[in-house]
Design a protein around this motif. Structure first.
Motif, PDB file in Angstrom:
ATOM      1  N   PHE A   1      -5.240   9.317 -68.957  1.00 21.44           N
ATOM      2  CA  PHE A   1      -4.447  10.406 -69.519  1.00 21.44           C
ATOM      3  C   PHE A   1      -5.236  11.712 -69.433  1.00 21.44           C
ATOM      4  O   PHE A   1      -6.406  11.790 -69.832  1.00 21.44           O
ATOM      5  CB  PHE A   1      -4.100  10.079 -70.970  1.00 21.44           C
ATOM      6  N   LEU A   2      -4.581  12.741 -68.881  1.00 20.83           N
ATOM      7  CA  LEU A   2      -5.197  14.058 -68.695  1.00 20.83           C
ATOM      8  C   LEU A   2      -6.489  13.976 -67.884  1.00 20.83           C
ATOM      9  O   LEU A   2      -7.420  14.774 -68.061  1.00 20.83           O
ATOM     10  CB  LEU A   2      -5.479  14.718 -70.045  1.00 20.83           C
ATOM     11  N   GLY A   3      -6.555  13.012 -66.979  1.00 23.20           N
ATOM     12  CA  GLY A   3      -7.716  12.873 -66.105  1.00 23.20           C
ATOM     13  C   GLY A   3      -8.930  12.267 -66.762  1.00 23.20           C
ATOM     14  O   GLY A   3     -10.003  12.210 -66.151  1.00 23.20           O
ATOM     15  N   ARG A   4      -8.794  11.794 -68.003  1.00 22.69           N
ATOM     16  CA  ARG A   4      -9.915  11.177 -68.704  1.00 22.69           C
ATOM     17  C   ARG A   4      -9.699   9.684 -68.844  1.00 22.69           C
ATOM     18  O   ARG A   4      -8.568   9.199 -68.708  1.00 22.69           O
ATOM     19  CB  ARG A   4     -10.094  11.815 -70.089  1.00 22.69           C
ATOM     20  N   ARG A   5     -10.771   8.948 -69.119  1.00 26.70           N
ATOM     21  CA  ARG A   5     -10.668   7.500 -69.224  1.00 26.70           C
ATOM     22  C   ARG A   5     -10.056   7.118 -70.573  1.00 26.70           C
ATOM     23  O   ARG A   5     -10.634   6.404 -71.385  1.00 26.70           O
ATOM     24  CB  ARG A   5     -12.040   6.861 -69.018  1.00 26.70           C
ATOM     25  N   ILE A   6      -8.874   7.631 -70.809  1.00 31.35           N
ATOM     26  CA  ILE A   6      -8.095   7.348 -72.007  1.00 31.35           C
ATOM     27  C   ILE A   6      -6.711   6.909 -71.543  1.00 31.35           C
ATOM     28  O   ILE A   6      -6.030   7.641 -70.822  1.00 31.35           O
ATOM     29  CB  ILE A   6      -7.971   8.590 -72.915  1.00 31.35           C
ATOM     30  N   SER A   7      -6.306   5.731 -71.933  1.00 31.06           N
ATOM     31  CA  SER A   7      -4.979   5.265 -71.541  1.00 31.06           C
ATOM     32  C   SER A   7      -3.945   5.793 -72.529  1.00 31.06           C
ATOM     33  O   SER A   7      -4.219   5.949 -73.728  1.00 31.06           O
ATOM     34  CB  SER A   7      -4.940   3.736 -71.504  1.00 31.06           C
ATOM     35  N   ALA A   8      -2.772   6.063 -72.010  1.00 32.19           N
ATOM     36  CA  ALA A   8      -1.662   6.518 -72.841  1.00 32.19           C
ATOM     37  C   ALA A   8      -0.394   5.844 -72.339  1.00 32.19           C
ATOM     38  O   ALA A   8      -0.212   5.660 -71.131  1.00 32.19           O
ATOM     39  CB  ALA A   8      -1.518   8.038 -72.781  1.00 32.19           C
ATOM     40  N   GLY A   9       0.454   5.464 -73.262  1.00 31.43           N
ATOM     41  CA  GLY A   9       1.677   4.794 -72.837  1.00 31.43           C
ATOM     42  C   GLY A   9       2.693   4.718 -73.961  1.00 31.43           C
ATOM     43  O   GLY A   9       2.454   5.181 -75.086  1.00 31.43           O
ATOM     44  N   PHE A  10       3.842   4.131 -73.630  1.00 30.18           N
ATOM     45  CA  PHE A  10       4.879   3.956 -74.636  1.00 30.18           C
ATOM     46  C   PHE A  10       5.601   2.644 -74.383  1.00 30.18           C
ATOM     47  O   PHE A  10       5.568   2.079 -73.277  1.00 30.18           O
ATOM     48  CB  PHE A  10       5.880   5.125 -74.611  1.00 30.18           C
ATOM     49  N   ASP A  11       6.226   2.144 -75.425  1.00 33.56           N
ATOM     50  CA  ASP A  11       7.056   0.947 -75.367  1.00 33.56           C
ATOM     51  C   ASP A  11       8.366   1.242 -76.083  1.00 33.56           C
ATOM     52  O   ASP A  11       8.365   1.836 -77.176  1.00 33.56           O
ATOM     53  CB  ASP A  11       6.373  -0.248 -76.044  1.00 33.56           C
ATOM     54  N   ILE A  12       9.468   0.843 -75.485  1.00 33.15           N
ATOM     55  CA  ILE A  12      10.790   0.950 -76.098  1.00 33.15           C
ATOM     56  C   ILE A  12      11.399  -0.449 -76.091  1.00 33.15           C
ATOM     57  O   ILE A  12      11.330  -1.144 -75.064  1.00 33.15           O
ATOM     58  CB  ILE A  12      11.684   1.936 -75.331  1.00 33.15           C
ATOM     59  N   PHE A  13      11.979  -0.872 -77.197  1.00 28.51           N
ATOM     60  CA  PHE A  13      12.445  -2.251 -77.261  1.00 28.51           C
ATOM     61  C   PHE A  13      13.641  -2.394 -78.194  1.00 28.51           C
ATOM     62  O   PHE A  13      13.887  -1.554 -79.068  1.00 28.51           O
ATOM     63  CB  PHE A  13      11.325  -3.187 -77.719  1.00 28.51           C
ATOM     64  N   ARG A  14      14.349  -3.480 -77.981  1.00 28.27           N
ATOM     65  CA  ARG A  14      15.396  -3.942 -78.896  1.00 28.27           C
ATOM     66  C   ARG A  14      15.272  -5.457 -79.015  1.00 28.27           C
ATOM     67  O   ARG A  14      15.167  -6.159 -77.999  1.00 28.27           O
ATOM     68  CB  ARG A  14      16.785  -3.569 -78.411  1.00 28.27           C
ATOM     69  N   GLN A  15      15.270  -5.940 -80.255  1.00 29.33           N
ATOM     70  CA  GLN A  15      15.172  -7.367 -80.523  1.00 29.33           C
ATOM     71  C   GLN A  15      16.308  -7.775 -81.448  1.00 29.33           C
ATOM     72  O   GLN A  15      16.499  -7.170 -82.501  1.00 29.33           O
ATOM     73  CB  GLN A  15      13.836  -7.717 -81.185  1.00 29.33           C
ATOM     74  N   THR A  16      17.060  -8.790 -81.054  1.00 29.37           N
ATOM     75  CA  THR A  16      18.116  -9.318 -81.921  1.00 29.37           C
ATOM     76  C   THR A  16      17.848 -10.795 -82.163  1.00 29.37           C
ATOM     77  O   THR A  16      17.412 -11.510 -81.253  1.00 29.37           O
ATOM     78  CB  THR A  16      19.512  -9.136 -81.283  1.00 29.37           C
ATOM     79  N   ARG A  17      18.097 -11.223 -83.395  1.00 28.69           N
ATOM     80  CA  ARG A  17      17.906 -12.615 -83.786  1.00 28.69           C
ATOM     81  C   ARG A  17      19.122 -13.071 -84.590  1.00 28.69           C
ATOM     82  O   ARG A  17      19.680 -12.309 -85.394  1.00 28.69           O
ATOM     83  CB  ARG A  17      16.654 -12.779 -84.653  1.00 28.69           C
ATOM     84  N   GLU A  18      19.493 -14.324 -84.374  1.00 30.15           N
ATOM     85  CA  GLU A  18      20.592 -14.919 -85.124  1.00 30.15           C
ATOM     86  C   GLU A  18      20.074 -16.164 -85.834  1.00 30.15           C
ATOM     87  O   GLU A  18      19.539 -17.072 -85.190  1.00 30.15           O
ATOM     88  CB  GLU A  18      21.747 -15.289 -84.182  1.00 30.15           C
ATOM     89  N   PHE A  19      20.189 -16.169 -87.157  1.00 37.30           N
ATOM     90  CA  PHE A  19      19.822 -17.316 -87.967  1.00 37.30           C
ATOM     91  C   PHE A  19      21.106 -17.977 -88.471  1.00 37.30           C
ATOM     92  O   PHE A  19      22.211 -17.508 -88.187  1.00 37.30           O
ATOM     93  CB  PHE A  19      18.914 -16.873 -89.111  1.00 37.30           C
ATOM     94  N   ASP A  20      20.955 -19.031 -89.234  1.00 39.71           N
ATOM     95  CA  ASP A  20      22.146 -19.755 -89.681  1.00 39.71           C
ATOM     96  C   ASP A  20      23.068 -18.890 -90.531  1.00 39.71           C
ATOM     97  O   ASP A  20      24.288 -18.975 -90.426  1.00 39.71           O
ATOM     98  CB  ASP A  20      21.732 -20.989 -90.489  1.00 39.71           C
ATOM     99  N   THR A  21      22.485 -18.053 -91.373  1.00 37.53           N
ATOM    100  CA  THR A  21      23.297 -17.305 -92.327  1.00 37.53           C
ATOM    101  C   THR A  21      23.318 -15.803 -92.089  1.00 37.53           C
ATOM    102  O   THR A  21      24.187 -15.111 -92.624  1.00 37.53           O
ATOM    103  CB  THR A  21      22.779 -17.566 -93.755  1.00 37.53           C
ATOM    104  N   TYR A  22      22.372 -15.286 -91.327  1.00 33.86           N
ATOM    105  CA  TYR A  22      22.340 -13.836 -91.112  1.00 33.86           C
ATOM    106  C   TYR A  22      21.792 -13.541 -89.723  1.00 33.86           C
ATOM    107  O   TYR A  22      21.261 -14.423 -89.027  1.00 33.86           O
ATOM    108  CB  TYR A  22      21.509 -13.137 -92.185  1.00 33.86           C
ATOM    109  N   GLU A  23      21.914 -12.292 -89.312  1.00 35.76           N
ATOM    110  CA  GLU A  23      21.409 -11.852 -88.021  1.00 35.76           C
ATOM    111  C   GLU A  23      20.692 -10.516 -88.205  1.00 35.76           C
ATOM    112  O   GLU A  23      20.961  -9.777 -89.154  1.00 35.76           O
ATOM    113  CB  GLU A  23      22.544 -11.722 -87.010  1.00 35.76           C
ATOM    114  N   SER A  24      19.784 -10.228 -87.294  1.00 34.20           N
ATOM    115  CA  SER A  24      18.995  -9.001 -87.409  1.00 34.20           C
ATOM    116  C   SER A  24      18.929  -8.293 -86.066  1.00 34.20           C
ATOM    117  O   SER A  24      19.064  -8.918 -85.001  1.00 34.20           O
ATOM    118  CB  SER A  24      17.571  -9.310 -87.890  1.00 34.20           C
ATOM    119  N   GLN A  25      18.724  -6.991 -86.141  1.00 29.12           N
ATOM    120  CA  GLN A  25      18.500  -6.186 -84.938  1.00 29.12           C
ATOM    121  C   GLN A  25      17.408  -5.172 -85.245  1.00 29.12           C
ATOM    122  O   GLN A  25      17.453  -4.475 -86.253  1.00 29.12           O
ATOM    123  CB  GLN A  25      19.769  -5.466 -84.508  1.00 29.12           C
TER     124      GLN A  25
END
Length: 790
Positions: A496-520
């Motif tokens: 990053f900026l020509g220096r030995r420093i890493s830079a990055g990003f992560d974008i995500f979506r996670q969905t889960r379904e359980f017996d009684t409820y679901e999450s996102q």
């Protein structure tokens, strides 16, 4: 004998004298001939040319009307005209006062066509051949192109490919060049054997070299292609392997590849001489530099008396000594190791000599072979640049860094003399390889539980670790199953900026379904990484997530409202779903990573540890601090049996602060990275509703594991299959929402597994049996999925 010798000497002298006389005669004749053919012409007549102008031909003659010329000038003119590659024949004669130049032009190539090719595309073949549209045709060039096409097919494992060529006359001195290709079958590597090995089996050594025997998965891995350069690299790999295990006298006597045309396969034989196995004897440091106390630098060396000789330890000692001495103000210090073998005791005494090295400077760095990777991506791995003091240790460090990038098949760095005696030129030769990956994997969960349904899940990803040749990493992944769906995009800029420093990003979506409820969960991370030493680095990140929870349709009445009679769900979970959704987390995290693993894809020695602290409370709803740590220690237990031991330990704790405190969804839940043999979220504190158990998670966990990994004796190691036996132990406790199961009860399991370094990624199958459990725990004996080692 003496008379015969004198006779031969006399005869040689006579022959030499005769030859000198003959040369003199020829010289006189040539001089006479030159004088005889000296002439002047008043005009030049060019004949036979159709596309090439008269002016072009005359301009390349070097002969002008009115100027005297001789036969040497005519010969030089013929050579120059042929060098233009425009003519297949040139004849020059003098007719009276006119110099007549007769030429036969090469035909012009209209098209270059490839027929019968499917394994190697037209673009790749076009880049390999010399003949080009609108270029001059040459039979020699066409024959060279035939061999170039064969070599292109050899590089993709099609050695029995046959290539023929023909020309199609189009008139007006134009031709089409057509290459007829018969690809044939894929050339295999039938066997890789070793002669002279006693300490290590053929199977163990086959795992060391990069060339692989053909198997039923070779069409995916493509690592069973014979290549002479790869074979040379494998020789060096074998040397390093033996040198690092005590065999300082090891030699590769030969590496021979025999091609069986009938079977269309290679048989490769490495003939080696292992020599004796040594241990380190006396280790000393000497210095010829005034003011340098050699013994004060003993902490810089990794070699110890009594240990098995290891060339890598010697190299790291040289690096450590050089850096420490240079840090004391001696920039041109040079460390040279000297080994003294004791054949009786099988020891090697090592003396590190510190001298004032020659004062040399880097004039420039030349990079060759990189057709895709940008020059600056390679240059930035060097800790020196043009004008700096030359340091061999820094050069070797740059080479190791370039190899670890995994962008290149091979990296070689050599020196060449510069324009001044005290200057050198660094020449970096690289051979690039494919850096894009497509992976696909699957997992299977057996047994219906309250938190996860049975069934198959599939995941796939596309990644590129040298994006656009800039050294950047990008990955797109998606996975889905009966109860889960995940999507993610990751990007990393390592400098990053020509220096030995890493830079990055992560974008995500996670969905889960359980017996009684679901999450996102939708979120993103912005992260920065900074190396502290070669083995230690730190990472800082900002994290933002939005979590939402809802009941499953089976828990809702006809009006869409939750009906407790339709679902057995813990009141703790019910409260969180209704009052804490959606939930915003805004946090910062910092971590340390320590990594001395020898091979991240196939680890056998080294230590990998992480420690992370995350603080939530920078806005949003969450207010807590979380600590997690995990360490993996690999050690080769037996080189002969290729037996590897693995010790793993980890822990985590979360503490809430502020008015809101912790949610039940903030707590740690057990998984197969904590303990195998139990279902996801199958241990720890729980709540009971109408006889149904809901595990709620805990604030603290500890876990440990011991494992032994080994090859399967009856299977070729080129398949990438290994076995494992293991024992796990863990505890998960602490919960303010329930009084049930909150104690630090220990769970334990034992089992066996299969590890597969598949073309789709590392896959692992485990079968574990709990040997210490609570009655409320949920058991999951069988697990199958993508393996995550670290």
């Amino acid at each position: 004998m003496k008379a015969a010798s004198n006779f031969k000497s006399a005869a040689s002298a006579i022959a030499l004298s005769t030859a000198l006389a003959a040369v003199g005669t020829v010289a006189v004749q040539l001089a006479s001939t030159t004088a005889a053919y000296a002439a002047v012409v008043s005009s030049i007549d060019v004949r036979g040319n159709q596309r090439v102008s008269d002016e072009t031909v005359i301009g390349n003659l070097g002969i002008q009307p009115g100027v005297q010329f001789d036969s040497a000038d005519i010969n030089a003119a013929v050579v120059r005209l042929f060098e233009t590659r425009l003519f297949s024949d040139v004849r020059i004669n003098q007719s009276g006062s006119t110099l007549v130049v007769e030429v036969s032009e090469y035909s012009i190539v209209n098209q270059v066509l490839f027929q019968g090719n499917s394994r190697v595309k037209d673009d790749a073949l076009t880049a390999a051949v010399q003949l080009r549209p609108r270029g001059a045709y040459s039979a020699d060039a066409m024959n060279s192109d035939i061999e170039a096409i064969r070599q292109a097919y050899a590089r993709v494992g099609r050695d029995d490919t046959t290539v023929t060529a023909q020309t199609v006359d189009l008139g007006d001195n134009r031709v089409n060049v057509v290459y007829q290709i018969q690809e044939g079958d894929r050339t295999k590597i039938g066997s890789i054997t070793f002669e002279g090995n006693q300490a290590f089996s053929d199977g163990r050594l086959r795992d060391v070299v990069s060339t692989r025997q053909s198997n039923f998965l070779s069409w995916l891995t493509r690592n069973d292609i014979y290549d002479a350069d790869r074979l040379r690299a494998d020789e060096e790999t074998l040397r390093r392997f033996y040198y690092n295990r005590g065999y300082a006298d090891f030699r590769v006597l030969s590496s021979d590849a025999q091609f069986n045309e009938a079977a269309n396969e290679y048989s490769i034989v490495f003939t080696i001489d292992e020599g004796q196995r040594y241990t380190f004897g006396n280790v000393a440091i000497e210095s010829s530099i005034p003011g340098v106390d050699a013994e004060s630098y003993r902490r810089s060396i990794d070699t110890r008396e009594g240990r098995v000789y290891n060339a890598a330890d010697v190299e790291s000692s040289i690096v450590g000594l050089t850096e420490d001495v240079a840090g004391s103000g001696y920039a041109f210090a040079q460390v040279t190791p000297r080994g003294n073998r004791n054949f009786e005791n099988r020891t090697i005494d090592v003396v590190y000599t510190v001298d004032e090295g020659p004062r040399a400077y880097v004039e420039r760095i030349e990079i060759r072979g990189n057709t895709r990777t940008r020059d600056y991506v390679i240059r930035r791995e060097f800790d020196l640049s043009e004008g700096d003091a030359f340091n061999q240790i820094l050069v070797q460090r740059a080479r190791r860094r370039l190899e670890r990038l995994d962008f290149f098949e091979s990296v070689n760095i050599a020196t060449a003399p510069g324009s001044q005696p005290d200057q050198v030129v660094l020449v970096v030769e690289v051979v690039e390889k494919a850096t894009g990956e497509f992976s696909i994997g699957a997992g299977y969960s057996t047994g219906e539980t309250i938190n996860r349904g049975a069934g198959v899940s599939v995941e796939g990803s596309v990644s590129e670790r040298n994006f656009l040749g800039r050294g950047q990493f990008i990955r797109v992944a998606a996975s889905g199953g009966r109860d889960s769906r995940d999507y993610s995009l990751s990007f990393t800029e390592p400098y990053f900026l020509g220096r030995r420093i890493s830079a990055g990003f992560d974008i995500f979506r996670q969905t889960r379904e359980f017996d009684t409820y679901e999450s996102q969960v939708d979120g993103g991370t912005i992260r920065f990484g900074l190396p502290i030493t070669e083995a230690l680095s730190t990472q800082l990140a900002y994290n933002y997530t939005r979590e939402s929870y809802d009941y499953r349709d089976g828990c809702l009445d006809s009006s869409g409202a939750f009906d407790p009679s339709l679902c057995n769900i813990s009141p703790v979970l019910q409260s969180a779903i209704e009052s804490q959704s959606p939930w915003i987390k805004s946090s910062v995290s910092g971590g340390l990573i320590y990594n001395t693993i020898d091979n991240m894809q196939n680890p056998r020695d080294g230590f990998y540890a992480t420690f992370t602290t995350e603080v939530a409370g920078l806005g949003g709803d969450a207010n807590w601090v979380k600590f997690t740590t995990r360490g993996n220690y690999y050690r080769t237990l037996s080189e002969e049996l290729d037996l590897v031991g693995v010790l793993t330990a980890g822990a985590g704790h979360i503490e809430g602060f502020g008015d809101d405190g912790l949610r039940v969804f903030d707590l740690f839940r057990s998984n197969d990275r904590i303990i195998r043999g139990f279902d996801f979220n199958g241990i720890g504190p729980y709540d009971v509703t109408n006889g149904t158990i809901d595990h709620l998670g805990g604030t603290t966990y500890f876990h440990a594991s011991a494992e032994a990994q080994f090859p399967f004796p009856a299977l070729p190691q080129s398949l990438g299959l290994r076995g494992a036996v293991f024992a796990d132990a863990a505890t998960l406790h602490g919960n303010d929402f329930t009084a049930l199961g909150t104690g630090a009860s220990l769970r334990a399991s034992v089992g066996a597994g299969i590890l597969w370094a598949s073309p789709f990624g590392p896959i692992r199958v485990d079968y574990a049996v709990p040997v210490a459990k609570e009655d409320t725990d949920e058991v999951q004996n069988f697990s199958f999925g993508i393996s995550t080692r670290f």
